[in-house]
Write an enzyme that holds these catalytic residues in place. Structure first.
Site, PDB file in Angstrom:
ATOM      1  N   CYS A  68      25.656 -11.644 -25.937  1.00  0.00           N
ATOM      2  CA  CYS A  68      24.619 -11.995 -26.912  1.00  0.00           C
ATOM      3  C   CYS A  68      23.392 -12.535 -26.188  1.00  0.00           C
ATOM      4  O   CYS A  68      22.261 -12.177 -26.509  1.00  0.00           O
ATOM      5  CB  CYS A  68      25.165 -13.009 -27.917  1.00  0.00           C
ATOM      6  SG  CYS A  68      23.955 -13.503 -29.149  1.00  0.00           S
ATOM      7  N   CYS A  94      30.677 -17.405 -32.877  1.00  0.00           N
ATOM      8  CA  CYS A  94      29.982 -17.658 -34.138  1.00  0.00           C
ATOM      9  C   CYS A  94      30.442 -16.738 -35.262  1.00  0.00           C
ATOM     10  O   CYS A  94      30.514 -17.158 -36.412  1.00  0.00           O
ATOM     11  CB  CYS A  94      28.471 -17.584 -33.944  1.00  0.00           C
ATOM     12  SG  CYS A  94      27.854 -15.925 -33.615  1.00  0.00           S
ATOM     13  N   SER A 118      18.574 -22.146 -33.079  1.00  0.00           N
ATOM     14  CA  SER A 118      19.865 -21.802 -33.678  1.00  0.00           C
ATOM     15  C   SER A 118      20.127 -22.623 -34.928  1.00  0.00           C
ATOM     16  O   SER A 118      21.027 -22.323 -35.693  1.00  0.00           O
ATOM     17  CB  SER A 118      20.968 -22.075 -32.667  1.00  0.00           C
ATOM     18  OG  SER A 118      21.038 -23.470 -32.429  1.00  0.00           O
ATOM     19  N   VAL A 122      21.109 -29.026 -32.655  1.00  0.00           N
ATOM     20  CA  VAL A 122      20.346 -30.138 -32.094  1.00  0.00           C
ATOM     21  C   VAL A 122      19.559 -29.703 -30.862  1.00  0.00           C
ATOM     22  O   VAL A 122      18.379 -30.038 -30.714  1.00  0.00           O
ATOM     23  CB  VAL A 122      21.308 -31.285 -31.677  1.00  0.00           C
ATOM     24  CG1 VAL A 122      20.524 -32.467 -31.142  1.00  0.00           C
ATOM     25  CG2 VAL A 122      22.170 -31.704 -32.844  1.00  0.00           C
ATOM     26  N   ASP A 123      20.215 -28.940 -30.000  1.00  0.00           N
ATOM     27  CA  ASP A 123      19.595 -28.638 -28.707  1.00  0.00           C
ATOM     28  C   ASP A 123      18.289 -27.852 -28.850  1.00  0.00           C
ATOM     29  O   ASP A 123      17.265 -28.226 -28.276  1.00  0.00           O
ATOM     30  CB  ASP A 123      20.582 -27.853 -27.827  1.00  0.00           C
ATOM     31  CG  ASP A 123      21.797 -28.703 -27.440  1.00  0.00           C
ATOM     32  OD1 ASP A 123      21.642 -29.935 -27.371  1.00  0.00           O
ATOM     33  OD2 ASP A 123      22.872 -28.133 -27.231  1.00  0.00           O
TER      34      ASP A 123
END
Lengths: 366, 365
Positions: free
Chosen positions: B104, B202, B11, B14-15
């Site tokens: 999503c 988003c 995305s 961080v993850d």
């Protein structure tokens, strides 16, 4: 600020801008209006169109005014393929997105596209190109000088060989060539140009279209200065284009050798860095130096340079698909080299002082 | 070196960046991919702003470059518009409160993106979600479990995963604390290591979904009445889609006790208000269900359930009405059960399944 992105956009020449203002003030009529002011404007438009044609060594009737090279490329590619029998196109991996994208659209409509193989120095391998031609080939689209690496294609030689074996149309994107090298229209069917690459105004360009070649117009509407592109004639923009192209061609040799000196100086400078790879071939136009700094993504290096006030270009990762530059990859570079690539583009306006400052900053960053 | 090939949904945060790092460390053959979900024009923003998704893609591609992982952007904008944004609006227009992130995950990540991964001959797809997917001998099925870091657990938004999807999915962050993930990102010097966790929907960066729907549809919401449970008119509302069940703020109604939105009556364009007590109900029906740890619920089952992302699970009993529907009855009444939201069922830390809330007690009574 050190501007090294003249391939993306050039600053407007003051004579060009003055011409625009002068014509805009002087001619208030629509060139297609049947009164004195209209006729006056029409006469002026005819005159400057003749002047442009004579500078380019083509006929006035072969000039179609457009909003720029993107429109010119679209008009040629769609205008030709819309009314051709056959659905095969040949192009290269070096093309600007305004050539690449309409061809991608055509693919979705059933066209088959082949990409001309390139030699090591980025030049099209002519014999292999000829082998790709099929009976249903309707269009071959090639850039004379590509915007990423500055490779010069021998378009007249290529066109001559093509014409020996096929009636397909040959479209040339001449946007990055005008004002840099001599342009010969022999055997070429259509060619695109833009004003803002030659110190002209944004939003103005032309499409050269050979003689009686038919195109399907992409903008329909009332009478204009061409059958193939509607819209009220833009006399002031066209007059400004004339001044830009005149200055570009008249000063071409002087500007070229000036830029060449700076190009040589920079190429020599880069030799001391083992991590730097120059992607532009030696025989590219001197105005463009595409390079990769090993291990640093191009967009990151660009950002670093920008923080020092140096403006360069990089193929943006998010422009389309996140994939590395097609052009740099097409020259046989690895994906990582392509992802690290960025572009310096020089002008006769670039000063030696700017070159030296750039070098100092580069040493700090590499 | 293991020879498994994995496509990681990046995305730009961080993850997912740390996910790539961990899988690369474990010897996976990694491909990083970002889904382009929308463009500025689609969400009625001018094209002169840098779209936040553009920045995210740039970040993702930089991390991929640093880790020497091939990276690509796939364009899902058309499907995202149709299946996520337009459905989101429709749910609001029908008086519900949608959860587009769940859709999503379901349609974009674990359907379309997984298909792309399989076409690319990947064995697995990975995301940076905090959850655990594994095969359970005991259940004889692939199961989904809560993450170790319960403050970050995202199993709620993943309840739609099918057996086949779970089989092809790994969540490498499931056993890590968020603080550990940040530490890894900082240690690796990722460009996004200091980036905030994403919060809002988003495609509505400013969080004003009412304004978004107005712009998107070009419709002016119709004013109507606030009424009490007996039908008494209390005032005027500014358009029914701007209210959600349980809402108290911004109603502009003077009353001795605070009033809340109890129900949206789309047919009559009324917003029904009640006092706090009136919001509580025990029963709901959910449709469009997906079951994970069991194939079917054959008899009343004691579980814990939650009806929104940020809620502690509450003891309840579930029965399956038919192929597509379940009925959940909580031991104690729950506040503001909302149509359009998901109910997710847990057996300890294992996700039993879930569905979209279609009827609440006030509809049933």
């Amino acid at each position: 600020m050190i501007y090294l992105d003249y391939t993306a956009n050039t600053p407007v020449d003051s004579e060009v801008l003055n011409k625009f203002v002068e014509v805009e003030n002087k001619f208030i009529g629509n060139p297609n209006s049947n009164h004195q002011e209209g006729k006056k404007a029409k006469e002026e438009l005819a005159k400057i169109t003749e002047n442009i044609a004579s500078l380019l060594n083509v006929e006035p009737s072969e000039i179609i005014y457009t909003s720029g090279a993107s429109e010119s490329n679209n008009l040629a590619i769609k205008g030709i393929t819309d009314i051709s029998q056959g659905n095969h196109i040949i192009t290269t991996k070096l093309e600007h997105s305004s050539v690449f994208a309409p061809i991608e659209e055509l693919k979705k409509k059933g066209f088959v596209v082949d990409y001309a193989p390139l030699d090591k120095d980025g030049k099209i391998n002519i014999s292999q190109l000829i082998k790709l031609i099929r009976p249903d080939t309707v269009l071959i689209a090639i850039c004379l000088v590509d915007g990423e690496l500055g490779i010069i294609q021998p378009i007249n030689k290529i066109a001559e060989e093509i014409k020996k074996v096929s009636d397909c149309k040959i479209h040339i994107d001449g946007t990055q060539a005008l004002g840099k090298i001599k342009i010969d229209f022999k055997n070429i069917d259509t060619m695109s140009f833009s004003a803002h690459k030659i110190y002209g105004l944004n939003g103005s360009g032309i499409l050269f279209k050979r003689g009686h070649l038919k195109l399907n117009p992409q903008i329909s509407g009332g009478m204009s200065s061409s059958l193939y592109r509607s819209g009220t004639p833009t006399l002031s923009l066209n007059s400004a284009f004339y001044v830009a192209v005149k200055k570009a061609i008249e000063n071409q040799d002087k500007r070229f050798s000036d830029v060449l000196e700076k190009n040589k100086n920079l190429r020599e400078f880069f030799k001391q860095f083992p991590k730097v790879k120059i992607n532009s071939p030696q025989n590219a136009v001197p105005h463009i130096i595409n390079l990769s700094v090993e291990g640093i993504k191009g967009s990151v290096f660009q950002r670093k340079l920008d923080s020092y006030g140096v403006c360069v270009s990089v193929k943006s990762a998010c422009s389309s698909d996140g994939l590395p530059s097609r052009a740099v990859t097409a020259l046989g570079n690895s994906e990582r080299t392509a992802l690290s690539s960025w572009r310096i583009s020089l002008s006769h306006l670039t000063t030696w002082e700017e070159i030296e400052q750039f070098k100092e900053i580069f040493v700090k960053l590499v | 070196m293991n020879n498994k090939k994995v496509l990681i949904a990046m995305s730009g945060g961080v993850d997912s960046s740390v996910t790539v790092y961990l899988l690369k460390q474990q010897g996976f053959d990694c491909i990083g991919t970002t889904m382009r979900l929308y463009r500025n024009e689609t969400i009625s923003q001018g094209n002169f702003k840098t779209c936040c998704s553009e920045k995210d893609m740039e970040d993702a591609s930089e991390v991929a470059f640093d880790l020497d992982v091939p990276y690509e952007i796939v364009d899902f904008t058309d499907d995202f518009q149709k299946q996520i944004i337009e459905k989101f609006i429709k749910v609001y227009e029908n008086g519900g409160t949608p959860n587009p992130c769940i859709d999503c995950n379901r349609y974009m990540k674990f359907e379309k993106l997984l298909n792309i991964a399989l076409e690319k001959k990947c064995d697995l797809i990975a995301t940076g979600h905090y959850a655990i997917s594994e095969y359970s001998e005991k259940h004889g099925r692939y199961i989904l479990r809560k993450a170790k870091d319960l403050t970050k657990d995202q199993s709620y938004v993943l309840y739609n995963l099918t057996q086949d999807q779970l089989k092809h999915t790994i969540f490498p962050l499931g056993n890590l604390e968020k603080t550990q993930v940040r530490e890894i990102a900082e240690k690796q010097g990722f460009v996004n290591s200091k980036k905030h966790d994403s919060q809002d929907i988003c495609f509505i960066p400013d969080g004003d979904y009412f304004k978004f729907i107005k712009k998107y549809t070009g419709k002016t919401p119709q004013e109507g009445n606030f009424i009490d449970e007996n039908g008494k008119i209390l005032g005027r509302h500014k358009g029914i889609i701007s209210y959600t069940v349980g809402q108290r703020r911004g109603l502009g109604i003077a009353s001795d006790a605070p009033l809340y939105v109890k129900k949206l009556d789309m047919a009559n364009n009324n917003v029904i208000l009640c006092k706090n007590e009136g919001l509580f109900s025990k029963t709901l029906i959910a449709d469009d269900i997906n079951l994970i740890s069991v194939e079917k619920i054959t008899e009343p089952m004691k579980i814990k359930a939650k009806v929104r992302y940020r809620q502690k699970e509450q003891p309840a009993t579930v029965i399956q009405i038919d192929e597509n529907r379940i009925k959940v009855e909580f031991d104690t009444p729950q506040r503001a059960i909302t149509k359009g939201q998901a109910v997710v069922l847990y057996d300890d830390d294992i996700v039993v399944g879930g569905g979209t809330i279609s009827e609440t007690e006030s509809d049933l009574s």
